[in-house]
Design a protein around this motif. Structure first.
Motif, PDB file in Angstrom:
ATOM      1  N   ALA A  66       0.928  -1.041   0.164  1.00  0.00           N
ATOM      2  CA  ALA A  66      -0.280  -0.129  -0.045  1.00  0.00           C
ATOM      3  C   ALA A  66       0.888   1.187  -0.022  1.00  0.00           C
ATOM      4  O   ALA A  66       1.716   1.448   0.879  1.00  0.00           O
ATOM      5  CB  ALA A  66      -0.924   0.111   1.274  1.00  0.00           C
ATOM      6  N   THR A  67       0.601   2.253  -0.881  1.00  0.00           N
ATOM      7  CA  THR A  67       1.644   3.237  -1.248  1.00  0.00           C
ATOM      8  C   THR A  67       0.619   4.532  -1.203  1.00  0.00           C
ATOM      9  O   THR A  67      -0.358   4.266  -1.855  1.00  0.00           O
ATOM     10  CB  THR A  67       2.562   2.911  -2.131  1.00  0.00           C
ATOM     11  N   ALA A  68       1.158   5.751  -1.045  1.00  0.00           N
ATOM     12  CA  ALA A  68       0.574   7.000  -1.538  1.00  0.00           C
ATOM     13  C   ALA A  68       1.200   7.258  -3.024  1.00  0.00           C
ATOM     14  O   ALA A  68       2.405   7.216  -3.249  1.00  0.00           O
ATOM     15  CB  ALA A  68       1.199   8.027  -0.687  1.00  0.00           C
ATOM     16  N   SER A  69       0.300   7.650  -3.785  1.00  0.00           N
ATOM     17  CA  SER A  69       0.731   7.896  -5.388  1.00  0.00           C
ATOM     18  C   SER A  69       1.324   9.240  -5.402  1.00  0.00           C
ATOM     19  O   SER A  69       1.236  10.278  -4.784  1.00  0.00           O
ATOM     20  CB  SER A  69      -0.604   8.033  -6.050  1.00  0.00           C
ATOM     21  N   ALA A  70       2.475   9.197  -5.882  1.00  0.00           N
ATOM     22  CA  ALA A  70       3.422  10.254  -6.021  1.00  0.00           C
ATOM     23  C   ALA A  70       2.439  11.345  -6.988  1.00  0.00           C
ATOM     24  O   ALA A  70       1.872  10.892  -7.888  1.00  0.00           O
ATOM     25  CB  ALA A  70       4.718  10.087  -6.627  1.00  0.00           C
ATOM     26  N   THR A  71       3.156  12.551  -7.212  1.00  0.00           N
ATOM     27  CA  THR A  71       2.313  13.338  -7.771  1.00  0.00           C
ATOM     28  C   THR A  71       2.388  13.246  -9.367  1.00  0.00           C
ATOM     29  O   THR A  71       1.654  13.253 -10.027  1.00  0.00           O
ATOM     30  CB  THR A  71       2.837  15.041  -7.667  1.00  0.00           C
ATOM     31  N   ALA A  72       3.463  12.772 -10.012  1.00  0.00           N
ATOM     32  CA  ALA A  72       3.656  12.529 -11.236  1.00  0.00           C
ATOM     33  C   ALA A  72       3.356  11.148 -11.795  1.00  0.00           C
ATOM     34  O   ALA A  72       3.226  10.695 -12.948  1.00  0.00           O
ATOM     35  CB  ALA A  72       5.354  12.608 -11.493  1.00  0.00           C
ATOM     36  N   GLU A  73       2.764  10.343 -10.771  1.00  0.00           N
ATOM     37  CA  GLU A  73       2.256   8.878 -11.153  1.00  0.00           C
ATOM     38  C   GLU A  73       1.145   9.032 -12.104  1.00  0.00           C
ATOM     39  O   GLU A  73       0.100  10.016 -11.812  1.00  0.00           O
ATOM     40  CB  GLU A  73       2.143   8.105  -9.803  1.00  0.00           C
ATOM     41  N   ALA A  74       0.896   8.213 -13.001  1.00  0.00           N
ATOM     42  CA  ALA A  74      -0.247   8.211 -13.955  1.00  0.00           C
ATOM     43  C   ALA A  74      -1.411   7.786 -13.067  1.00  0.00           C
ATOM     44  O   ALA A  74      -1.310   6.999 -12.353  1.00  0.00           O
ATOM     45  CB  ALA A  74      -0.126   7.537 -15.358  1.00  0.00           C
ATOM     46  N   PRO A  75      -2.564   7.990 -13.229  1.00  0.00           N
ATOM     47  CA  PRO A  75      -3.769   7.337 -12.832  1.00  0.00           C
ATOM     48  C   PRO A  75      -3.860   6.068 -13.012  1.00  0.00           C
ATOM     49  O   PRO A  75      -3.639   5.500 -14.156  1.00  0.00           O
ATOM     50  CB  PRO A  75      -4.894   8.405 -13.409  1.00  0.00           C
ATOM     51  N   ARG A  76      -4.300   5.392 -12.132  1.00  0.00           N
ATOM     52  CA  ARG A  76      -4.554   3.889 -12.141  1.00  0.00           C
ATOM     53  C   ARG A  76      -5.680   3.489 -13.098  1.00  0.00           C
ATOM     54  O   ARG A  76      -6.630   4.252 -12.920  1.00  0.00           O
ATOM     55  CB  ARG A  76      -4.745   3.401 -10.700  1.00  0.00           C
ATOM     56  N   ARG A  77      -5.434   2.722 -13.972  1.00  0.00           N
ATOM     57  CA  ARG A  77      -6.658   2.577 -14.891  1.00  0.00           C
ATOM     58  C   ARG A  77      -7.873   1.771 -14.130  1.00  0.00           C
ATOM     59  O   ARG A  77      -7.548   0.720 -13.250  1.00  0.00           O
ATOM     60  CB  ARG A  77      -6.098   1.466 -16.011  1.00  0.00           C
ATOM     61  N   ARG A  78      -8.844   2.317 -14.247  1.00  0.00           N
ATOM     62  CA  ARG A  78     -10.094   1.810 -13.517  1.00  0.00           C
ATOM     63  C   ARG A  78     -10.623   0.397 -13.763  1.00  0.00           C
ATOM     64  O   ARG A  78     -10.535   0.073 -15.295  1.00  0.00           O
ATOM     65  CB  ARG A  78     -11.225   2.737 -13.402  1.00  0.00           C
ATOM     66  N   LEU A  79     -11.169  -0.507 -12.954  1.00  0.00           N
ATOM     67  CA  LEU A  79     -11.941  -1.637 -13.663  1.00  0.00           C
ATOM     68  C   LEU A  79     -12.957  -1.242 -14.133  1.00  0.00           C
ATOM     69  O   LEU A  79     -13.774  -0.326 -13.867  1.00  0.00           O
ATOM     70  CB  LEU A  79     -12.336  -2.290 -12.221  1.00  0.00           C
ATOM     71  N   PRO A  80     -13.564  -1.758 -15.334  1.00  0.00           N
ATOM     72  CA  PRO A  80     -14.453  -1.184 -16.366  1.00  0.00           C
ATOM     73  C   PRO A  80     -15.963  -0.927 -15.724  1.00  0.00           C
ATOM     74  O   PRO A  80     -16.446  -0.114 -16.060  1.00  0.00           O
ATOM     75  CB  PRO A  80     -14.453  -2.309 -17.464  1.00  0.00           C
ATOM     76  N   ASP A  81     -16.220  -2.039 -14.707  1.00  0.00           N
ATOM     77  CA  ASP A  81     -17.371  -1.683 -14.136  1.00  0.00           C
ATOM     78  C   ASP A  81     -17.401  -1.400 -12.706  1.00  0.00           C
ATOM     79  O   ASP A  81     -18.322  -1.655 -11.855  1.00  0.00           O
ATOM     80  CB  ASP A  81     -18.551  -3.033 -14.385  1.00  0.00           C
ATOM     81  N   THR A  82     -16.379  -0.817 -12.279  1.00  0.00           N
ATOM     82  CA  THR A  82     -16.145  -0.311 -10.779  1.00  0.00           C
ATOM     83  C   THR A  82     -17.395   0.694 -10.484  1.00  0.00           C
ATOM     84  O   THR A  82     -17.461   1.610 -11.465  1.00  0.00           O
ATOM     85  CB  THR A  82     -14.823  -0.231 -10.483  1.00  0.00           C
ATOM     86  N   GLU A  83     -17.649   0.575  -9.074  1.00  0.00           N
ATOM     87  CA  GLU A  83     -18.517   1.945  -8.637  1.00  0.00           C
ATOM     88  C   GLU A  83     -17.471   2.816  -7.836  1.00  0.00           C
ATOM     89  O   GLU A  83     -16.645   2.028  -7.167  1.00  0.00           O
ATOM     90  CB  GLU A  83     -19.625   1.274  -7.681  1.00  0.00           C
ATOM     91  N   THR A  84     -17.575   3.976  -7.780  1.00  0.00           N
ATOM     92  CA  THR A  84     -16.858   4.684  -6.798  1.00  0.00           C
ATOM     93  C   THR A  84     -17.890   5.079  -5.503  1.00  0.00           C
ATOM     94  O   THR A  84     -19.106   5.385  -5.556  1.00  0.00           O
ATOM     95  CB  THR A  84     -16.697   6.341  -7.520  1.00  0.00           C
ATOM     96  N   THR A  85     -17.447   4.627  -4.313  1.00  0.00           N
ATOM     97  CA  THR A  85     -18.040   4.824  -3.293  1.00  0.00           C
ATOM     98  C   THR A  85     -17.307   6.009  -2.368  1.00  0.00           C
ATOM     99  O   THR A  85     -16.201   6.069  -2.361  1.00  0.00           O
ATOM    100  CB  THR A  85     -18.096   3.310  -2.058  1.00  0.00           C
ATOM    101  N   MET A  86     -18.404   6.620  -1.462  1.00  0.00           N
ATOM    102  CA  MET A  86     -17.897   7.688  -0.685  1.00  0.00           C
ATOM    103  C   MET A  86     -18.351   7.615   0.648  1.00  0.00           C
ATOM    104  O   MET A  86     -19.529   7.230   0.933  1.00  0.00           O
ATOM    105  CB  MET A  86     -18.270   9.137  -1.403  1.00  0.00           C
ATOM    106  N   HIS A  87     -17.629   7.889   1.625  1.00  0.00           N
ATOM    107  CA  HIS A  87     -18.065   8.097   3.071  1.00  0.00           C
ATOM    108  C   HIS A  87     -16.575   8.595   3.940  1.00  0.00           C
ATOM    109  O   HIS A  87     -15.613   8.541   3.475  1.00  0.00           O
ATOM    110  CB  HIS A  87     -18.235   6.495   3.576  1.00  0.00           C
TER     111      HIS A  87
END
Length: 277
Positions: free
Chosen positions: A19-40
């Motif tokens: 588990a790591t913190a994304s560096a500023t220059a790191e490209a966004p991770r490719r999402r799972l095509p049918d993933t949902e975004t959860t918020m809390h």
């Protein structure tokens, strides 16, 4: 938390989560095509790193997730699984299961050798770390579908509910966080919360159908020809209400007390009243 490449390699070899913190220059991770975004609680989360390394397809395709991302105010942390596991899921549930008022991440983790387990991760200000797992089912291509988190027994503590092998045995089980593990504390067999191949994870709903302050779990019986309300009050699972339908249930809408709107396989939509006997 920023691990060195050498430490990350050692964790991966050991079969642990990195588990790591994304560096500023790191490209966004490719999402799972049918993933949902959860918020809390100021967090949002979604599944990433699509992979076909696990040939199961219980959610309608052969693509699963190799990791997930949690965003905290624009700062992103990610979890990456080793090659012998995937997240066989569509969402990262953000729920407080240790009672500290802050959400943990709950997701279905499937081992290519041992099948599915519930996996829980602690989210801090600086990263994500594994917190607890349930025992895996024990063989590949065996899955479980979480229901949710609530005080199902009435003892004041949060419990995680899930249906183990919803297409085979249909075992509704409750788990408590205890000494770094998810420990089973109760179960009731013969129910389901998923139609095989469907992307709908919500065939079970949590609702207090009798108004006593303790939530029941409302879900179909194994063949989906009845909708049942299961109570775990006092720590023992039992069906306290049940209503038959003329065609198998394929969807359960969010509950309104003891009323449930369900969609049937024959395309009808019906309203059911679950009255405890």
């Amino acid at each position: 938390m920023n691990e060195s490449p050498a430490l990350s390699r050692r964790l991966a070899v050991a079969g642990l989560i990195v588990a790591t913190a994304s560096a500023t220059a790191e490209a966004p991770r490719r999402r799972l095509p049918d993933t949902e975004t959860t918020m809390h609680g100021g967090l949002s989360a979604w599944l990433v790193d699509p992979t076909t390394r696990y040939a199961h397809g219980v959610l309608g395709d052969a693509i699963e997730a190799g990791g997930f991302v949690v965003d905290r105010g624009g700062r992103q942390f990610h979890v990456t699984l080793p090659q012998d596991a995937v997240f066989e899921d569509r969402r990262v549930r953000l729920e407080d299961i240790d009672g500290d008022g802050r959400p943990e991440a709950i997701v279905v983790k499937s081992s290519l050798r041992h099948g599915a387990a519930l996996a829980v991760y602690r989210i801090s200000e600086t990263g994500i770390a594994p917190l607890a797992e349930s025992q895996p089912i024990g063989m590949p291509n065996r899955w479980l579908n979480p229901v949710g988190v609530a005080d199902f027994t009435g003892d004041g503590g949060p419990l995680v509910a899930a249906v183990i092998t919803p297409h085979i045995a249909g075992s509704l089980r409750l788990y408590r966080l205890q000494a770094g593990a998810l420990v089973e504390v109760a179960r009731l067999d013969g129910v389901t919360n998923h139609v095989i191949g469907s992307r709908d994870l919500d065939l079970a709903r949590i609702s207090d159908i009798d108004g006593d302050g303790r939530p029941e779990i409302v879900l179909p019986v194994q063949d989906r020809t009845s909708l049942a309300a299961v109570s775990f009050a006092g720590g023992r699972g039992r069906i306290v209400a049940r209503t038959a339908v003329p065609s198998p249930i394929v969807r359960v809408e969010p509950m309104n007390g003891h009323e449930a709107v369900v969609q049937l396989q024959d395309r009808r939509t019906v309203t059911l009243v679950l009255s405890p006997g």
